[in-house]
Scaffold this motif. Structure first.
Motif, PDB file in Angstrom:
ATOM      1  N   LEU A 154      85.386 -74.368  -8.577  1.00 35.39           N
ATOM      2  CA  LEU A 154      84.231 -73.787  -7.891  1.00 35.39           C
ATOM      3  C   LEU A 154      84.738 -72.898  -6.765  1.00 35.39           C
ATOM      4  O   LEU A 154      85.728 -73.225  -6.107  1.00 35.39           O
ATOM      5  N   SER A 155      84.059 -71.782  -6.528  1.00 33.31           N
ATOM      6  CA  SER A 155      84.532 -70.849  -5.509  1.00 33.31           C
ATOM      7  C   SER A 155      83.361 -70.275  -4.715  1.00 33.31           C
ATOM      8  O   SER A 155      82.632 -69.417  -5.194  1.00 33.31           O
ATOM      9  N   TRP A 156      83.175 -70.809  -3.506  1.00 34.58           N
ATOM     10  CA  TRP A 156      82.205 -70.268  -2.546  1.00 34.58           C
ATOM     11  C   TRP A 156      83.002 -69.821  -1.322  1.00 34.58           C
ATOM     12  O   TRP A 156      83.014 -70.475  -0.283  1.00 34.58           O
ATOM     13  N   THR A 157      83.678 -68.705  -1.461  1.00 32.98           N
ATOM     14  CA  THR A 157      84.703 -68.308  -0.492  1.00 32.98           C
ATOM     15  C   THR A 157      84.154 -67.848   0.858  1.00 32.98           C
ATOM     16  O   THR A 157      84.913 -67.755   1.824  1.00 32.98           O
ATOM     17  N   SER A 158      82.843 -67.563   0.936  1.00 31.19           N
ATOM     18  CA  SER A 158      82.257 -67.142   2.215  1.00 31.19           C
ATOM     19  C   SER A 158      81.325 -68.192   2.808  1.00 31.19           C
ATOM     20  O   SER A 158      80.774 -67.993   3.892  1.00 31.19           O
ATOM     21  N   LEU A 159      81.144 -69.289   2.111  1.00 35.52           N
ATOM     22  CA  LEU A 159      80.177 -70.302   2.536  1.00 35.52           C
ATOM     23  C   LEU A 159      80.596 -70.951   3.855  1.00 35.52           C
ATOM     24  O   LEU A 159      81.710 -71.455   3.992  1.00 35.52           O
ATOM     25  N   GLY A 180      86.584 -75.577  -2.938  1.00 39.45           N
ATOM     26  CA  GLY A 180      86.140 -74.206  -3.201  1.00 39.45           C
ATOM     27  C   GLY A 180      85.401 -73.558  -2.057  1.00 39.45           C
ATOM     28  O   GLY A 180      84.909 -72.432  -2.192  1.00 39.45           O
ATOM     29  N   SER A 181      85.322 -74.239  -0.909  1.00 42.23           N
ATOM     30  CA  SER A 181      84.610 -73.691   0.262  1.00 42.23           C
ATOM     31  C   SER A 181      85.547 -73.702   1.480  1.00 42.23           C
ATOM     32  O   SER A 181      85.348 -74.471   2.421  1.00 42.23           O
TER      33      SER A 181
END
Length: 452
Positions: A154-159, A180-181
């Motif tokens: 999972l990739s939420w790189t700006s969260l 992923g965060s």
């Protein structure tokens, strides 16, 4: 009217010599392959797509293989019955789009089955949900169902801010989300079940953690959070252990007590609270609410030793009655570095008087003796029996226990709706602190959920 000249899969030639034939338009559309018709139907609400089954035998089963479904209680009522019929007749092996919307409480128990059905049709949440570099704040609210994440990463790189509510979270799912965060700064877990060990040791930027548990929500039971600065925990009568809070600067704690559904486990609660307090010795800003103070008081009257605290800013939000007095005294006496004290006296949920006193009697203690203050003062035993004399005694007790401290500010806030006497009747004792103030609030006090 329906064109009965069509049979399943076969078009019967019509009389082209009849210029008045009204079914020609329908016939032209009906002659298209099923795949094209189903693609067209996927762009209209499912309710309308199903109605095409009335056109003719040719159309009777076309909608059953459309690649999308939309279940909405605004158009399908009752949704439960309509959804059951729809799902029973739906035969597509691959679902590309699935829309579910309900605002009715009676539909909640059936959401799991509808979502499971969509998954059984190889429906997948779009990749852009799990791989997104732009979203900075995300709220996910379920109905105590599993929060599903893909097998891949999972990739939420700006969260930066994540709020999860009523989700079933396994340790593995939570680890994927955190991994992923990388920029995550604030995490809220509101009634998130199944989580056991909340390991935030690799979330280097995470600073704020909020957890709300109740008697029906088990997790998390262990919190490893060496980088957080602010913690807000409403715990339950279930185990919760602070493993590592080494960077913590601010904490707010309370316990949700639901006596109707669970036995009051006094020994367990005291042990858990005292272990939490040991992990909070170096925290400079603390807020304790009513039930937490009652557990501290129970341990104090039993003579259990308490740690010393380095707290500089202490806030107590509680009912003023005899079951919090010993705990408040002990906290003030064990906080030599205190600079600011705020007490918000308000009507809150409390542990039952009978539960507490029965426990003390089983320990061979006299409740009347236990709940008398160290000066011999008796306070009200019920939260709604607060009289002016009790409030005056409480102010005196606070001033006495802070007399030797180099304290900058003491504030006592009384909620007007909580008092049973006129504020003017309150006799304020001779003050030994120049920076002491007592005020009456005319608006109901809140717990200030958005403070941090």
């Amino acid at each position: 009217m329906a064109d009965e000249s069509f049979t399943d899969g076969t078009r019967v030639p019509s009389n082209d010599n009849n210029p008045c034939q009204k079914t020609e338009g329908v016939g032209l559309i009906s002659s298209l392959p099923d795949s094209i018709l189903q693609h067209i139907l996927s762009f209209i609400p499912t309710k309308l797509a199903i109605r095409t089954s009335l056109l003719s035998k040719r159309w009777r089963h076309v909608w059953c293989d459309i690649p999308s479904l939309s279940l909405d209680d605004k158009t399908l009522r009752p949704l439960k019955a309509a959804a059951s019929i729809t799902l029973n007749r739906y035969t597509s092996l691959k679902m590309m789009n699935f829309h579910l919307n309900t605002t009715r409480e009676q539909n909640i128990p059936h959401i799991n089955r509808w979502v499971e059905f969509a998954i059984s049709r190889n429906f997948e949440i779009p990749d852009f949900f799990y791989v997104n570099s732009s979203v900075k704040q995300l709220t996910i609210t379920l109905s105590f169902t599993d929060l599903m994440v893909p097998e891949c990463s999972l990739s939420w790189t700006s969260l930066k801010k994540l709020y999860l509510c009523n989700c079933n979270l396994s340790d593995e799912t939570m680890a994927k989300i955190l991994s992923g965060s990388p920029l995550l700064e604030s995490l809220t877990l509101y009634f998130c079940d199944q989580l056991r060990v909340l390991d935030l040791s690799k979330s280097l930027r995470l600073r704020t953690l909020k957890i709300n548990r109740n008697i029906w929500v088990l997790g998390p039971t262990h919190i490893v959070a060496p980088h957080i600065h602010r913690l807000r925990l409403t715990n339950s009568q279930l185990p919760c252990t602070f493993v590592n809070l080494s960077s913590l600067a601010e904490a707010r704690l309370d316990i949700c007590i639901v006596p109707i559904t669970r036995i009051f486990e006094a020994d367990f609660l005291q042990d858990m609270v005292l272990k939490m307090l040991e992990k909070l010795q170096n925290v400079e800003k603390l807020t304790f609410e009513g039930n937490f103070l009652q557990i501290i008081s129970l341990a104090e009257v039993r003579g259990v030793p308490f740690p010393m605290f380095k707290v500089k800013d202490l806030t107590l939000e509680t009912v003023i009655f005899q079951y919090v007095i010993p705990g408040i005294e002990r906290l003030l006496q064990n906080s030599p570095d205190l600079k600011k004290l705020t007490i918000r006296a308000r009507d809150t949920n409390t542990i039952g008087e009978e539960d507490i006193n029965n426990y003390l009697q089983l320990q061979g203690l006299n409740p009347d003796q236990c709940w008398r203050s160290k000066d011999g003062v008796f306070f009200n035993n019920l939260p709604w029996y607060l009289e002016s004399k009790h409030a005056t005694s409480f102010v005196e007790l606070v001033l006495k226990n802070t007399k030797t401290l180099d304290i900058d500010k003491i504030v006592i806030l009384l909620n007007e709706r909580y008092l049973r006497f006129k504020f003017e009747e309150l006799v304020v004792p001779t003050l030994s602190h120049n920076n002491f103030s007592i005020a009456l609030l005319k608006m109901p006090m809140t717990s200030n959920d958005d403070d941090w």
